[in-house]
Design a protein around this motif. Sequence first.
Motif, PDB file in Angstrom:
ATOM      1  N   ASN A   8       0.837  -1.193   0.000  1.00 62.60           N
ATOM      2  CA  ASN A   8       0.000   0.000   0.000  1.00 62.60           C
ATOM      3  C   ASN A   8       0.875   1.246   0.000  1.00 62.60           C
ATOM      4  OD1 ASN A   8      -2.440  -1.433   0.143  1.00 62.60           O
ATOM      5  ND2 ASN A   8      -2.279  -1.611   2.369  1.00 62.60           N
ATOM      6  N   GLN A   9       0.404   2.288  -0.653  1.00 58.00           N
ATOM      7  CA  GLN A   9       1.143   3.549  -0.717  1.00 58.00           C
ATOM      8  C   GLN A   9       0.188   4.696  -0.405  1.00 58.00           C
ATOM      9  OE1 GLN A   9       3.983   4.254  -4.003  1.00 58.00           O
ATOM     10  NE2 GLN A   9       2.869   6.152  -4.393  1.00 58.00           N
ATOM     11  N   TYR A  10       0.645   5.601   0.470  1.00 61.35           N
ATOM     12  CA  TYR A  10      -0.209   6.678   0.950  1.00 61.35           C
ATOM     13  C   TYR A  10       0.189   8.035   0.371  1.00 61.35           C
ATOM     14  CZ  TYR A  10      -1.973   3.204   4.181  1.00 61.35           C
ATOM     15  OH  TYR A  10      -2.551   2.084   4.720  1.00 61.35           O
ATOM     16  N   TYR A  29       1.047  14.142  -3.371  1.00 58.56           N
ATOM     17  CA  TYR A  29      -0.111  14.526  -2.572  1.00 58.56           C
ATOM     18  C   TYR A  29      -0.443  13.399  -1.607  1.00 58.56           C
ATOM     19  CZ  TYR A  29      -4.771  16.413  -1.611  1.00 58.56           C
ATOM     20  OH  TYR A  29      -5.878  16.939  -1.018  1.00 58.56           O
ATOM     21  N   PRO A  30      -0.633  13.680  -0.305  1.00 56.94           N
ATOM     22  CA  PRO A  30      -0.939  12.620   0.659  1.00 56.94           C
ATOM     23  C   PRO A  30      -2.364  12.095   0.478  1.00 56.94           C
ATOM     24  CG  PRO A  30      -1.024  14.763   1.726  1.00 56.94           C
ATOM     25  CD  PRO A  30      -0.506  15.009   0.329  1.00 56.94           C
ATOM     26  N   ILE A  31      -2.516  10.797   0.588  1.00 57.73           N
ATOM     27  CA  ILE A  31      -3.829  10.157   0.487  1.00 57.73           C
ATOM     28  C   ILE A  31      -4.362   9.966   1.904  1.00 57.73           C
ATOM     29  CG2 ILE A  31      -5.080   8.114  -0.293  1.00 57.73           C
ATOM     30  CD1 ILE A  31      -2.959   7.749  -2.424  1.00 57.73           C
ATOM     31  N   PRO A  36      -5.835   3.715   0.204  1.00 51.72           N
ATOM     32  CA  PRO A  36      -4.506   3.941  -0.366  1.00 51.72           C
ATOM     33  C   PRO A  36      -4.310   3.214  -1.688  1.00 51.72           C
ATOM     34  CG  PRO A  36      -4.394   2.318   1.380  1.00 51.72           C
ATOM     35  CD  PRO A  36      -5.795   2.865   1.406  1.00 51.72           C
ATOM     36  N   ILE A  37      -3.278   3.621  -2.408  1.00 46.41           N
ATOM     37  CA  ILE A  37      -2.870   2.897  -3.611  1.00 46.41           C
ATOM     38  C   ILE A  37      -2.492   1.480  -3.218  1.00 46.41           C
ATOM     39  CG2 ILE A  37      -1.124   2.777  -5.426  1.00 46.41           C
ATOM     40  CD1 ILE A  37      -0.968   5.816  -5.308  1.00 46.41           C
ATOM     41  N   SER A  38      -2.923   0.494  -3.988  1.00 45.91           N
ATOM     42  CA  SER A  38      -2.700  -0.907  -3.645  1.00 45.91           C
ATOM     43  C   SER A  38      -2.115  -1.655  -4.836  1.00 45.91           C
ATOM     44  CB  SER A  38      -4.017  -1.560  -3.214  1.00 45.91           C
ATOM     45  OG  SER A  38      -3.834  -2.931  -2.933  1.00 45.91           O
ATOM     46  N   ALA A  39      -1.140  -2.528  -4.566  1.00 50.94           N
ATOM     47  CA  ALA A  39      -0.493  -3.296  -5.632  1.00 50.94           C
ATOM     48  C   ALA A  39      -0.128  -4.684  -5.129  1.00 50.94           C
ATOM     49  CB  ALA A  39       0.762  -2.585  -6.134  1.00 50.94           C
ATOM     50  N   GLN A  40      -0.215  -5.661  -6.013  1.00 51.79           N
ATOM     51  CA  GLN A  40       0.201  -7.033  -5.726  1.00 51.79           C
ATOM     52  C   GLN A  40       1.413  -7.360  -6.584  1.00 51.79           C
ATOM     53  OE1 GLN A  40      -3.082  -9.721  -6.279  1.00 51.79           O
ATOM     54  NE2 GLN A  40      -4.551  -8.316  -5.341  1.00 51.79           N
ATOM     55  N   LEU A  65      -1.803  -3.586 -10.285  1.00 53.25           N
ATOM     56  CA  LEU A  65      -2.069  -2.307  -9.627  1.00 53.25           C
ATOM     57  C   LEU A  65      -3.584  -2.170  -9.468  1.00 53.25           C
ATOM     58  CD1 LEU A  65       0.454  -0.271 -11.786  1.00 53.25           C
ATOM     59  CD2 LEU A  65       0.822  -1.133  -9.476  1.00 53.25           C
ATOM     60  N   ASP A  66      -4.084  -2.679  -8.356  1.00 49.58           N
ATOM     61  CA  ASP A  66      -5.533  -2.759  -8.168  1.00 49.58           C
ATOM     62  C   ASP A  66      -6.173  -1.396  -7.958  1.00 49.58           C
ATOM     63  OD1 ASP A  66      -5.295  -5.504  -8.322  1.00 49.58           O
ATOM     64  OD2 ASP A  66      -4.959  -5.721  -6.168  1.00 49.58           O
ATOM     65  N   ARG A  67      -5.407  -0.457  -7.372  1.00 48.63           N
ATOM     66  CA  ARG A  67      -5.968   0.857  -7.096  1.00 48.63           C
ATOM     67  C   ARG A  67      -4.923   1.932  -7.350  1.00 48.63           C
ATOM     68  NH1 ARG A  67      -6.804   0.325  -2.096  1.00 48.63           N
ATOM     69  NH2 ARG A  67      -8.738  -0.827  -2.329  1.00 48.63           N
ATOM     70  N   LEU A  68      -5.207   2.813  -8.293  1.00 47.78           N
ATOM     71  CA  LEU A  68      -4.349   3.951  -8.606  1.00 47.78           C
ATOM     72  C   LEU A  68      -5.189   5.225  -8.561  1.00 47.78           C
ATOM     73  CD1 LEU A  68      -2.367   2.551 -11.681  1.00 47.78           C
ATOM     74  CD2 LEU A  68      -1.488   2.869  -9.374  1.00 47.78           C
ATOM     75  N   TYR A  69      -4.492   6.363  -8.559  1.00 48.25           N
ATOM     76  CA  TYR A  69      -5.190   7.644  -8.612  1.00 48.25           C
ATOM     77  C   TYR A  69      -4.472   8.560  -9.588  1.00 48.25           C
ATOM     78  CZ  TYR A  69      -7.592   6.205  -4.343  1.00 48.25           C
ATOM     79  OH  TYR A  69      -8.344   5.531  -3.436  1.00 48.25           O
ATOM     80  N   ARG A  70      -5.251   9.401 -10.234  1.00 42.08           N
ATOM     81  CA  ARG A  70      -4.704  10.472 -11.045  1.00 42.08           C
ATOM     82  C   ARG A  70      -5.448  11.756 -10.700  1.00 42.08           C
ATOM     83  NH1 ARG A  70      -7.894  12.034 -15.448  1.00 42.08           N
ATOM     84  NH2 ARG A  70      -6.094  12.994 -16.414  1.00 42.08           N
ATOM     85  N   PHE A  71      -4.764  12.879 -10.853  1.00 40.68           N
ATOM     86  CA  PHE A  71      -5.395  14.171 -10.580  1.00 40.68           C
ATOM     87  C   PHE A  71      -6.125  14.658 -11.819  1.00 40.68           C
ATOM     88  CE2 PHE A  71      -4.872  16.502  -6.647  1.00 40.68           C
ATOM     89  CZ  PHE A  71      -4.121  15.603  -5.898  1.00 40.68           C
ATOM     90  N   ASP A  72      -7.339  15.097 -11.607  1.00 41.52           N
ATOM     91  CA  ASP A  72      -8.123  15.691 -12.683  1.00 41.52           C
ATOM     92  C   ASP A  72      -7.852  17.192 -12.685  1.00 41.52           C
ATOM     93  OD1 ASP A  72      -9.885  16.411 -14.602  1.00 41.52           O
ATOM     94  OD2 ASP A  72     -11.691  16.042 -13.403  1.00 41.52           O
ATOM     95  N   TYR A  73      -6.937  17.619 -13.571  1.00 39.66           N
ATOM     96  CA  TYR A  73      -6.563  19.032 -13.620  1.00 39.66           C
ATOM     97  C   TYR A  73      -7.599  19.888 -14.347  1.00 39.66           C
ATOM     98  CZ  TYR A  73      -1.878  18.376 -11.757  1.00 39.66           C
ATOM     99  OH  TYR A  73      -0.818  18.106 -10.936  1.00 39.66           O
ATOM    100  N   ILE A  74      -8.504  19.248 -15.062  1.00 45.59           N
ATOM    101  CA  ILE A  74      -9.536  20.018 -15.759  1.00 45.59           C
ATOM    102  C   ILE A  74     -10.600  20.365 -14.722  1.00 45.59           C
ATOM    103  CG2 ILE A  74     -11.066  20.098 -17.749  1.00 45.59           C
ATOM    104  CD1 ILE A  74      -8.055  19.737 -18.302  1.00 45.59           C
ATOM    105  N   ASN A  75     -10.268  21.338 -13.906  1.00 47.88           N
ATOM    106  CA  ASN A  75     -11.105  21.718 -12.786  1.00 47.88           C
ATOM    107  C   ASN A  75     -10.974  23.221 -12.601  1.00 47.88           C
ATOM    108  OD1 ASN A  75     -12.626  21.605 -10.381  1.00 47.88           O
ATOM    109  ND2 ASN A  75     -11.796  19.570  -9.917  1.00 47.88           N
TER     110      ASN A  75
END
Length: 280
Positions: A8-10, A29-31, A36-40, A65-75
């Motif tokens: 896991n990565q935070y 950026y802290p989660i 959290p980001i999760s990987a096997q 990589l079961d769970r990733l995140y990206r930032f939506d900059y179109i905001n």
Amino acid sequence: KAAAGLYNQYLTALNTQDFEMSQFLDYYYPITDVDPISAQHYIVGIEGKLLPSIDYKVTAYFKGLDRLYRFDYINTLESVMNYSARLEPGRGKSYGLEMDVSGSYGRLSGWGSYTLSRSTRSFPSIQNGVEYLADSDQTHSLKALVIYGLTSDVTASATLKVSSGSPHTWETTNVFHYSYDPSDNSFGYYPMAITPAKNNVRYPPRIILDIGWKKRLRTGFGHRLAEYIGTDQAYFTVAVQNLLFLHRNPVFYMKIPGYGNYAYDYQLFPTVQAGYSIKF
């Protein structure tokens, strides 16, 4: 040999290839309010000897990589400046095969490795969730190091790195977003590049050749400094990097309307580094 693990990565990276101004520094950026980001990781390998003085190793790996995140900059500008832009969840995977050979013969020694790999990502807002190549994907990667002992105290070395170029999104056109401020009756707009596919091209292959020279010090300042801190292994090293500077290794492209496309590289010319190293 075999290994497996769940990690896991935070922290998540704010960097994205879609916005070139963020490529010079890494932003994280802290989660805190989502999972959290999760990987096997799954790794299996075999190693042994080809000859009495030559070792080999073959390793296969798979990373889900079961769970990733990206930032939506179109905001809105305010939400981005306050680091509250929406985190979009996604998935990915990486897998590959790596082969290593190392050995020595007389004064000559070295090692070489070749990796065949693939890394993909998937986010709902990109290509309707269809997988695309990750920004860091390198299909082929070859590395080799050769060391030759000129004397008992002096060695020369050469390092060669050859790898596939990283994927890049090549935009085909621009669209303009307009806004109206009724308080002062003004208009504002900003352009956004669009393309039918994510990471649809690759940079050219990267080829880097470095040479080095190392001498063990028996006298002088470096030797005395090593003795003072409790070791007798001090070396003077010289490295000449990027000898193949005529082969362009671009790290990003810039498009200038009306003038064409320009490639940029952080190392345009060979560089020379020299200094002391102390081994404990």
